[in-house]
Structures are given as C-alpha cells and as structure tokens.
Design a protein around this motif. Structure first.
Motif: not given
Ligand SMILES: Cc1cc2nc3c(=O)[nH]c(=O)nc-3n(C[C@H](O)[C@H](O)[C@H](O)COP(=O)(O)OP(=O)(O)OC[C@H]3O[C@@H](n4cnc5c(N)ncnc54)[C@H](O)[C@@H]3O)c2cc1C
Length: 483
Positions: A101, A147, A149-150, A153, A156, A188, A190, A447, A450-451, A454
């Motif tokens: 970042r 920034h 975005l999400i 947790q 979900r 989060l 970063t 990650y 995004g996931d 998805r």
């Molecule tokens: C080190 C790190 C730094 C990051 N930095 C930033 C940042 O600076 N800004 C920011 O905005 N974000 C940041 N992120 C967040 C990142 O965008 C998310 O981790 C990512 O979008 C996944 O979302 P989540 O972590 O909430 O996982 P979740 O949505 O909680 O998912 C958890 C599990 O459930 C599954 N799952 C959940 N919902 C569904 C669905 N609808 N369909 C299929 N599977 C599903 C996923 O595949 C996963 O295995 C960071 C993440 C990490 C790990």
C-alpha cells in the motif's frame, strides 16, 4: 507545496497524528513508536526516492507548474501511461514489492476518479468538482492515503442493514446543511500511518432503499475527531535490520476503522446514497483498472525479488543441479514473464475511456489481478522448500558476535558463501516466507483485492465467451454434417 521529501512526511505525521491504537494504547507519535516507526521511515524514504529519481518519478503539475509525483497523473497518451508504469515499477522495486500500500496505489484510484469525475455528477451536481478539487489538493500537498471498503466481518449471510444493529457497518447517522455524520465501523485499512483516508463504496450493495445509508464515498484526514484505528499487533519485532530485514522496514500496518459520530463536510463527499452508482463507481471511472495497473507493476518488482532470492539460496548451498530445484526456479521465472506480459498488453492495448482518460486494457489487467493471489503463495512455498532447515537455523546478529562466534563462522558457511554472507541471505528468506511479516504478506497477496472466490465468479460473469463457444459449435456442426 510540491512533491514532498521524507522529512516533510515525518513532520506532518508528528503535527497531525492519525488516531492509532495498538496493544491497548493510543500511539502519541507514530514516527517514534516501536513496531510502527520502521514502516513510517520506509514511507518517508519513498518520498525521498521520488526526488532521487526526479526524471522518472515527478512531472510538472498542470495547475501549479511545480514538480509533483507522477502517480497523480491523469494520462492522456500511451506514452504517459507507459512512463507511469515504469515509475511505479521502479518505486515498487525500492521496497522489494513489500509495501503493498505504498501511496501510489490510492493515488491511482484518485487520479481515475478525478479524470472521470463527470460520472460523479450523475449522483449530485458538484460531486465532480469536489473530486477534482480533492485530487488537486492530494497532488499538490502530496498526502498519503489509506482506504477502507468492506464492512466488519459479523454476519456475511446478511446485508449491512440486516445486521443485529444498524450502526455496526459504518452508515450515515445524520445529514446536515454542512455535511454528514457517520457512525459504525469499516474493516480493514492498510497503511493507517498515512495522512488521509478514503472511505468508498463497499462490496456490492444490494437494496436501493435499505442500503442507501451505507452508500457513500468521501475522504477525510486521519485525525478527524471521532475517527480511530484499531491496529492489529505489529509484525515488526522491534529488531535490527540484520535480524529482521523486511519486518523492521516495511510494516505498513492494517487496522479496523471506527467512526464515532465523524463529521464529513460536503466538499469532501463524492458519492452519496445512490446504491446503483456506488456499485458502478469503481468500474465506470476506471479506478479499479488504474489500481490494478499499479498492482501489476508492483507484482513484477516483487516477483523479480523472489526470483533473485530463490536463485541466491540455490547458488549458496549448491543445489542447482537437482531437477526439481531447476523446475521450481523456472516456475518463478515464468510467473515473472507472465506478469510482464500482462503489463505490456494492458499498456499497449490501452485506449481512452468515455471521459478521454488513457486507460489500460481491462482484460489483461483483470487476468493479472486474478492470477497473482494464486501464484504468490506458491512462490513462497518454493522459497520454503528450497531453504528448508536453513530458514529456521539462522543465528541473530547478537549470536554472530557472541560467545559462539567461532563455531558460527565455521558451521554456517555454505558451498559458495562464508557465514557472514550466508546468514543475512537466509534471514531475508525467513522474513519473506516464515516470519509473522512473511505470513502477513502471503495473506495480503491472497485477499487484498477482494475474495479470490468471488473475484473469479465476477470473471465468469464479466468476460464474454460466446465467440469461443461458437467456434466449438462450428466444429461440432462440421462433424455432425459428416454423418
Ligand atoms: C492483509 C490485508 C489487508 C487488507 N487491506 C485492506 C484495505 O486496505 N482496505 C480495504 O478496504 N480492505 C482491505 N482488506 C480486506 C479485503 O478486501 C478482504 O479481506 C476481502 O475483500 C475479503 O473479504 P473478508 O476478509 O471480509 O472475507 P469474508 O467476506 O468475511 O469471507 C470469509 C470466507 O467466506 C467466504 N465467503 C463469504 N461470503 C461469500 C460469498 N458471498 N460467496 C462465496 N464465498 C463467500 C470467502 O470466500 C472466505 O473464504 C485487506 C485484507 C487483508 C487480509
């Protein structure tokens, strides 16, 4: 103002400290806080770096005529786009690609939004100017951004509005004549060790009415009253650069963001209560492409680093003649060439978007950002497999000069290196693959965009495969005609 230097970055963070909490305490001065200050110093060094490579990293501001960072540019030509890519690669190389970042990433997002700002006026008259003005401020002051975005947790399976309480995910609490008030959390952010935060539309908002209070895009200073950042525990062990070569430098930190009645003035708001436009914003403005362009340049630098590191491990302990070792190094090289090819294709096939901004081609960029989350963990596994026990057996700087110094000198030599050359190399490999810093990097690469699950569902939806299906249909038709 113009492009900043490192000491100005540090000075501003001292004068306007982001409200960071770490291990149960508010950090008073992030520039001197153990576990945090290494990342701040590296952030600052990136600003010195841009002046040391002025011809590549700076350009002349269209408004002030001063030198400003190239990552703020809104390119109109392919030449400008390629020049930008070269600069982003050079800057990522400076941090071995380990500061995911670095400010370049969000500078590209804001440049995209500003270049395609007309899109924001579809939401409300004046939002386009808000964005253009903010982009100019960002460029001329050379602030750094985080920034978020999400949403937290929590559940979900439910939308933001359907969570146990309405203010778990950050939402509008009050609309006033002079702005809006936000309450709740985002997860989060970063690089909270930065000047400002952009809070943009989160992952897909589902219902136009129910989700409207969660639909907004704005940017505010990181020390805005009511805004606070809960940091994860640092992965910088607070050690010297010999013992912890990456963690001591590149701890960019991740934090959950709390909004406790945070006031956002209208002039800092770019999107508001329009669920459909919020969902569309990243793709319609090209922001996602611009960010992914920076990411592919960063990933080239990171893969070059891994190729060099793995090759040095092999050379050090003389394992180059083994077939599987050659295969593993080849895999990293192929990954590198793949990322370079994606960048090349994206830049060479670039074209103006509907707002006249030169935009990298989406398909190769989309393929790159979907592939790398799967490549990176495999390359880290290769470093682990090649380094084997050497990654966990290395002594610290204190040991090298301690009572067993003679034994260390004798028994830590390798086929082609004496102990003093070999130990730092293997410590670097440990910090890349096995330390808390290394584990967080692997998690980040998987990650952060995004996931991946998805994301690949979106690839399936977004890329038309009809022509390939038709080709097979034609072939089948010819075969059927035969009988
Ligand atoms: C080190 C790190 C730094 C990051 N930095 C930033 C940042 O600076 N800004 C920011 O905005 N974000 C940041 N992120 C967040 C990142 O965008 C998310 O981790 C990512 O979008 C996944 O979302 P989540 O972590 O909430 O996982 P979740 O949505 O909680 O998912 C958890 C599990 O459930 C599954 N799952 C959940 N919902 C569904 C669905 N609808 N369909 C299929 N599977 C599903 C996923 O595949 C996963 O295995 C960071 C993440 C990490 C790990």
């Amino acid at each position: 103002m113009s492009a900043r230097r490192g000491k100005e970055v540090v000075q501003r963070l001292k004068e306007h400290p982001p409200t960071l909490y770490h291990r149960g305490q508010k950090i008073e001065d992030i520039t001197t806080e153990p576990g945090i200050m290494g990342g701040v110093a590296s952030l600052a060094s990136l600003y010195d770096h841009q002046w040391e490579h002025e011809a590549v990293s700076l350009f002349t501001s269209p408004s002030s005529g001063k030198k400003v960072g190239i990552t703020h540019i809104i390119p109109k030509t392919k030449e400008e786009l390629v020049r930008l890519g070269d600069a982003m690669h050079l800057r990522a190389e400076f941090t071995q690609g380990m500061m995911g970042r670095m400010p370049d990433y969000l500078n590209r997002a804001m440049a995209a939004y500003a270049g395609s700002a007309e899109f924001l006026d579809k939401n409300r008259d004046g939002f386009a100017d808000n964005m253009r003005n903010y982009h100019e401020q960002l460029r001329e002051n050379d602030w750094s951004l985080t920034h978020t975005l999400i949403n937290p947790q929590i559940n979900r399976a439910a939308s933001m509005a359907q969570q146990k309480e309405p203010f778990l995910a950050a939402r509008v609490k009050e609309e006033r004549d002079d702005g809006i008030v936000i309450k709740g959390a985002r997860m989060l952010a970063t690089l909270p060790i930065s000047d400002e935060i952009m809070v943009f539309p989160s992952t897909l908002l589902r219902s136009p009415e129910e989700d409207a209070p969660y639909a907004f895009g704005f940017a505010i200073p990181n020390n805005t009253p009511g805004l606070s950042f809960q940091c994860r525990e640092t992965v910088d062990y607070g050690r010297n650069q010999y013992d912890h070569p990456l963690g001591s430098r590149y701890e960019e930190m991740d934090a959950v963001v709390f909004f406790d009645d945070v006031f956002v003035p209208w002039e800092r708001i770019f999107l508001y209560r329009d669920v459909a436009l919020c969902n569309e914003a990243y793709s319609a403005t090209g922001a996602v492409i611009y960010m992914a362009h920076q990411v592919v340049c960063k990933n080239i630098a990171k893969t070059e680093f891994l190729l060099g590191l793995a090759s040095l491990l092999v050379d050090s302990i003389g394992i180059e003649k083994f077939q599987h070792v050659q295969d593993k190094i080849s895999q990293i090289w192929i990954n590198l060439e793949t990322m370079k090819a994606f960048r090349f294709a994206a830049e060479q096939q670039a074209g103006p978007n509907e707002y006249g901004v030169m935009t990298p081609a989406f398909d190769p960029i989309d393929a790159a950002r979907n592939l790398y989350p799967h490549l990176y963990p495999k390359m880290i596994e290769i470093v682990r497999q090649l380094g084997a026990s050497g990654l966990v057996a290395m002594p610290t700087a204190a040991d090298v000069h301690g009572p067993l110094a003679d034994e260390i000198e004798r028994y830590y030599q390798s086929a082609r290196q004496d102990a003093h050359e070999r130990i730092p190399l293997f410590r670097l490999a440990w910090d890349t693959a096995l330390s808390a810093f290394g584990a967080r990097q692997t998690h980040y690469e998987y990650y952060f965009f995004g996931d991946p699950v998805r994301m690949s569902m979106a690839v399936f939806r977004n890329h038309d495969r009809t022509q390939y299906m038709d080709t097979v249909r034609d072939f089948l038709a010819r075969s059927v005609d035969e009988v």
